[in-house]
Design an enzyme around this catalytic site. Structure first.
Site, PDB file in Angstrom:
ATOM      1  N   LYS A   1       0.810  -1.225   0.000  1.00  0.00           N
ATOM      2  CA  LYS A   1       0.000   0.000   0.000  1.00  0.00           C
ATOM      3  C   LYS A   1       0.847   1.281   0.000  1.00  0.00           C
ATOM      4  CE  LYS A   1      -4.116  -1.865   2.254  1.00  0.00           C
ATOM      5  NZ  LYS A   1      -5.122  -1.616   3.283  1.00  0.00           N
TER       6      LYS A   1
ATOM      7  N   ASP B   1     -10.425   3.044   2.769  1.00  0.00           N
ATOM      8  CA  ASP B   1     -10.759   2.379   4.047  1.00  0.00           C
ATOM      9  C   ASP B   1     -11.498   3.333   4.993  1.00  0.00           C
ATOM     10  OD1 ASP B   1      -9.843  -0.160   3.522  1.00  0.00           O
ATOM     11  OD2 ASP B   1      -7.821   0.228   4.267  1.00  0.00           O
TER      12      ASP B   1
END
Ligand code: NAP
Length: 280
Positions: free
Chosen positions: A68, A104
């Protein structure tokens, strides 16, 4: 030539991901000629893979651990959440430019907006347990809705401090044993540690100081009803499970790749619940 759009979960490993099930549900439901698969990207190949995403034939992709941060560093454009977190979970190409988002935090907000409408009307302090990737996204999300201070409590206090340093003075780091000193201020309590997850130790905390009108939520969704949520409900707090966060974080990626904004509905939730059940 086909104009089939292809996306995938990318990371190392990717076998456990439920993203193909979620994205596949929406592709089928909306009759979209697209494909969403899994691509395992070994650490030694990751930079080349994301730098030249077009070569993989993908329109875009999701990114999971451990790539990420690396993927974010390779992007030509980042959305505000990814900029704040230095990590992406969603990539797409825009005229050859690699664009990245971190959804998220939006998934966290979408879940609470759906399950507990008006939860953010009264601002105030929030308490976040844990200081990993999920905590970073949730701290960003809580700040974006005006919660302050956000107290981050973690077993390894240095990691909580790193989050506080990153986000600034509205975020305050504490050692695990200081939970009792801040719990009484909490409008929102979130568990982002892996404690309480199937196969992990229980999250053993004393909720007696928590205001009864505080909202309690858990990033852990296996089991769906964690010990924390059960204890919170038993004393009258509103409690929201973490599955909706997983489902809502997937919406923006689908829209970017396939050009249609899908909804999180009961059928999707039941599909994932059945899959979680089957994996037990
Ligand atoms: P992570 O980066 O590995 O962080 C794990 C956190 O748990 C750290 O704060 C760690 O503390 C803490 N922890 C682990 N074992 C502990 C123990 N025995 N005692 C006290 N603290 C402990 O993981 P993550 O990506 O943030 O994910 C955390 C959880 O959230 C996982 O259960 C994951 O499945 C869930 N999650 C859910 C969603 C969703 O969509 N619902 C999204 C992301 C993550 P230390 O720093 O001290 O090691």
């Amino acid at each position: 030539m086909t104009d089939l759009r292809r996306s995938a979960i990318t990371g190392w490993p990717v076998a456990q991901s439920r993203s193909p099930l979620i994205q596949g549900y929406w592709l089928k439901k909306h009759g979209i000629a697209g494909d969403y698969g899994r691509v395992a990207v070994a650490p030694e190949d990751a930079e080349r893979f994301y730098r030249d995403l077009a070569a993989s034939g993908l329109t875009g992709c999701n990114v999971t651990v451990p790539h990420k941060e690396l993927a974010a560093s390779l992007c030509d454009w980042l959305d505000p959440a990814a900029t704040a977190m230095g990590a992406v979970n969603t990539l797409w190409l825009d005229n050859g430019r690699l664009c990245g988002a971190n959804t998220d935090g939006l998934g966290f907000l979408g879940n609470l907006d759906e399950a507990a409408p008006g939860w953010d009307k009264t601002k105030g302090a929030a308490v976040v347990l844990g200081a990993g990737g999920a905590a970073r996204a949730i701290v960003w999300a809580l700040l974006s809705r005006g919660f302050a201070p956000v107290h981050v409590i973690n077993r390894t206090e240095e990691k909580a401090k790193a989050i506080a340093d990153h986000f600034g003075r509205d975020v305050v780091a504490h050692a695990w044993d200081k939970l009792g000193t801040v719990l009484g201020q909490a409008r929102v309590l979130v568990n982002t540690t892996s404690l309480g997850m199937m196969g992990k130790p229980a999250l053993d905390i004393d909720l007696s100081g928590l205001p009864q009108d505080a909202l309690v939520t858990d990033a852990v969704y296996v089991p769906l009803e964690t010990g924390l949520l059960r204890a919170a409900r038993a004393r009258g707090n509103i409690a929201v499970d973490g599955l909706g966060m997983l489902l809502h974080q997937a919406v923006n990626g689908f829209e970017r790749w396939f050009g249609f904004r899908p909804e999180v509905d009961a059928e999707l939730r039941n599909l994932i619940l059945a899959d979680l059940d089957a994996a037990k």
